[in-house]
Design a protein around this motif. Sequence first.
Motif, PDB file in Angstrom:
ATOM      1  N   GLU A 205       0.836  -1.201   0.000  1.00 54.64           N
ATOM      2  CA  GLU A 205       0.000   0.000   0.000  1.00 54.64           C
ATOM      3  C   GLU A 205       0.871   1.251   0.000  1.00 54.64           C
ATOM      4  O   GLU A 205       0.625   2.206  -0.737  1.00 54.64           O
ATOM      5  N   THR A 206       1.907   1.243   0.829  1.00 49.56           N
ATOM      6  CA  THR A 206       2.843   2.374   0.877  1.00 49.56           C
ATOM      7  C   THR A 206       3.558   2.538  -0.461  1.00 49.56           C
ATOM      8  O   THR A 206       3.745   3.647  -0.955  1.00 49.56           O
ATOM      9  N   PHE A 207       3.924   1.411  -1.034  1.00 47.79           N
ATOM     10  CA  PHE A 207       4.623   1.416  -2.324  1.00 47.79           C
ATOM     11  C   PHE A 207       3.792   2.085  -3.416  1.00 47.79           C
ATOM     12  O   PHE A 207       4.306   2.873  -4.217  1.00 47.79           O
ATOM     13  N   VAL A 208       2.490   1.789  -3.443  1.00 49.41           N
ATOM     14  CA  VAL A 208       1.613   2.348  -4.468  1.00 49.41           C
ATOM     15  C   VAL A 208       1.631   3.875  -4.424  1.00 49.41           C
ATOM     16  O   VAL A 208       1.680   4.546  -5.460  1.00 49.41           O
ATOM     17  N   ILE A 209       1.614   4.425  -3.211  1.00 52.00           N
ATOM     18  CA  ILE A 209       1.612   5.882  -3.057  1.00 52.00           C
ATOM     19  C   ILE A 209       2.903   6.493  -3.591  1.00 52.00           C
ATOM     20  O   ILE A 209       2.920   7.645  -4.018  1.00 52.00           O
ATOM     21  N   HIS A 210       3.973   5.724  -3.602  1.00 54.39           N
ATOM     22  CA  HIS A 210       5.268   6.249  -4.026  1.00 54.39           C
ATOM     23  C   HIS A 210       5.486   6.168  -5.530  1.00 54.39           C
ATOM     24  O   HIS A 210       6.487   6.672  -6.028  1.00 54.39           O
ATOM     25  N   CYS A 211       4.576   5.511  -6.254  1.00 51.12           N
ATOM     26  CA  CYS A 211       4.709   5.451  -7.703  1.00 51.12           C
ATOM     27  C   CYS A 211       4.167   6.744  -8.320  1.00 51.12           C
ATOM     28  O   CYS A 211       3.386   7.457  -7.707  1.00 51.12           O
ATOM     29  N   SER A 212       4.560   7.004  -9.550  1.00 53.77           N
ATOM     30  CA  SER A 212       4.117   8.228 -10.209  1.00 53.77           C
ATOM     31  C   SER A 212       2.639   8.117 -10.586  1.00 53.77           C
ATOM     32  O   SER A 212       2.135   7.025 -10.878  1.00 53.77           O
ATOM     33  N   SER A 213       1.959   9.245 -10.592  1.00 55.32           N
ATOM     34  CA  SER A 213       0.534   9.249 -10.955  1.00 55.32           C
ATOM     35  C   SER A 213       0.342   8.812 -12.400  1.00 55.32           C
ATOM     36  O   SER A 213      -0.656   8.185 -12.748  1.00 55.32           O
ATOM     37  N   THR A 214       1.298   9.117 -13.246  1.00 52.51           N
ATOM     38  CA  THR A 214       1.205   8.730 -14.657  1.00 52.51           C
ATOM     39  C   THR A 214       1.142   7.212 -14.799  1.00 52.51           C
ATOM     40  O   THR A 214       0.290   6.669 -15.519  1.00 52.51           O
ATOM     41  N   LEU A 215       2.017   6.512 -14.100  1.00 45.85           N
ATOM     42  CA  LEU A 215       2.031   5.059 -14.179  1.00 45.85           C
ATOM     43  C   LEU A 215       0.824   4.462 -13.461  1.00 45.85           C
ATOM     44  O   LEU A 215       0.217   3.498 -13.941  1.00 45.85           O
ATOM     45  N   THR A 216       0.466   5.036 -12.321  1.00 43.15           N
ATOM     46  CA  THR A 216      -0.680   4.521 -11.570  1.00 43.15           C
ATOM     47  C   THR A 216      -1.941   4.546 -12.421  1.00 43.15           C
ATOM     48  O   THR A 216      -2.736   3.613 -12.412  1.00 43.15           O
ATOM     49  N   LYS A 217      -2.123   5.625 -13.172  1.00 39.97           N
ATOM     50  CA  LYS A 217      -3.314   5.761 -14.026  1.00 39.97           C
ATOM     51  C   LYS A 217      -3.357   4.641 -15.065  1.00 39.97           C
ATOM     52  O   LYS A 217      -4.421   4.102 -15.379  1.00 39.97           O
ATOM     53  N   LYS A 218      -2.197   4.254 -15.575  1.00 37.04           N
ATOM     54  CA  LYS A 218      -2.138   3.230 -16.612  1.00 37.04           C
ATOM     55  C   LYS A 218      -2.326   1.818 -16.063  1.00 37.04           C
ATOM     56  O   LYS A 218      -2.664   0.898 -16.818  1.00 37.04           O
ATOM     57  N   THR A 219      -2.100   1.638 -14.761  1.00 42.55           N
ATOM     58  CA  THR A 219      -2.059   0.283 -14.214  1.00 42.55           C
ATOM     59  C   THR A 219      -3.223  -0.046 -13.291  1.00 42.55           C
ATOM     60  O   THR A 219      -3.230  -1.103 -12.662  1.00 42.55           O
ATOM     61  N   GLN A 220      -4.232   0.823 -13.214  1.00 36.95           N
ATOM     62  CA  GLN A 220      -5.333   0.561 -12.290  1.00 36.95           C
ATOM     63  C   GLN A 220      -6.078  -0.728 -12.612  1.00 36.95           C
ATOM     64  O   GLN A 220      -6.575  -1.411 -11.711  1.00 36.95           O
ATOM     65  N   LYS A 221      -6.156  -1.086 -13.881  1.00 36.88           N
ATOM     66  CA  LYS A 221      -6.858  -2.316 -14.249  1.00 36.88           C
ATOM     67  C   LYS A 221      -6.164  -3.538 -13.653  1.00 36.88           C
ATOM     68  O   LYS A 221      -6.815  -4.548 -13.341  1.00 36.88           O
ATOM     69  N   HIS A 222      -4.850  -3.455 -13.489  1.00 39.66           N
ATOM     70  CA  HIS A 222      -4.115  -4.571 -12.904  1.00 39.66           C
ATOM     71  C   HIS A 222      -4.455  -4.709 -11.416  1.00 39.66           C
ATOM     72  O   HIS A 222      -4.582  -5.832 -10.908  1.00 39.66           O
ATOM     73  N   PHE A 223      -4.619  -3.577 -10.740  1.00 32.41           N
ATOM     74  CA  PHE A 223      -4.999  -3.619  -9.326  1.00 32.41           C
ATOM     75  C   PHE A 223      -6.386  -4.234  -9.176  1.00 32.41           C
ATOM     76  O   PHE A 223      -6.644  -4.985  -8.221  1.00 32.41           O
TER      77      PHE A 223
END
Length: 292
Positions: A205-223
Motif C-alpha cells: 500500500e505504501t509502495f503504491v503511493i510512491h509510484c508516479s501518478s502517470t504510471l498509476t493511471k495506466k495500471t489501475q486495471k491490474h490492481f
Amino acid sequence: MLTRSLLLFLLSLTAYLPAGAKNYIRYHQRSLVVQEQMLKGEHNKALELLHELEKRYGLMPTETFARALCQVAIGDTASARVSYLKSIEQRASLGWLFTSPPQYSTAADSLWYESVVAECEALWLSFPQFVDGPNPGMPTVVSHLNARHQFVIDSLGWFDPATQPEAQLAYDEVVEQHDQLLDSIISGKVPVPSIATYGVNLEFETFVIHCSSTLTKKTQKHFKRWLKQGLIYPRVYATCFDDLANEEGRPIPYGIFNGLRPEEFVPGHEKRRAAIGMGGDHMDKLRFHWGG
C-alpha cells in the motif's frame, strides 16, 4: 458499524457475482458481514459464515484470526488455539494478539491466553529472517525502496528544491525506481506481494503511493484484477485510486486518508467502498485491529 441499508446493499451486490467464479471481492464483502455478526455477539453465525468462506476460498489471515476470536467467545479454546497459530502461520500481525485479546473471566483464562501468545511468538521467531522485511519474517520486494523514499522525504525538509535542485532530482530518482518495480510486477518479472505469500502487509500500500501518478493511471486495471484474484486487500486497491485523485486535485473516491472533509469525497464513497469489500472506516479498523 454498518448501517442496515448499507449492509443490505452490500449483500445485494454479492448476489450478482457469478456463482462459479472465485471473485474475492465477494470474499471481502462477506468478511464484513462476519465482523457485523461478531459486533452483535452472534459468534456461532459468524463461525458458520467463516466455514462457508473457508470451503470456497480458504481463509485469509484476517478471517483466521476472526475465527479464533469467535471460538474463544463460545468457549472452544482448543480450536481457538489452533486458529491463532494458523493466523500467525499465514503472516497475520503478531501485534493483533495484544491489541485484540479476549476478555478474561478467570485467572485460568489469562494463563491460557499467555500460553497461546507464547506459542505464537515462538512460531513467529521460527520463520526465516529476511534483511529486507519491514518486520522479522515478512519479506517484501518493496521495503528497501520505501525506506529510501522516506529517507529522501525527510531530507527534502532540509532543502529548498528551488535553490538546491539536486534534492528534487533525488526524489524523482526514487519515484522512477518505484515505477520500474511496478512495471516488473505487472510484466510478471517480479511476483505480486500477495496476501498468500506475505500475509497482512501494508508495505505494498505504501509502495503504491510512491509510484508516479502517470504510471498509476495506466495500471489501475491490474490492481482490479489482483483484487478479484485475492492477491491484495481492498485497501490497497482503494489506495491506488485515492492517491491518483489526490495527485490530480480531484475529489477522493474511497476516502482511505485520514482528516478528509466531507466536501473532499466523491458522493457515494461508502457504497463504492462496499462494492470492493472494504466497508467504512470503523469496519476496516475492526477487521485489521487498528483500534476501531
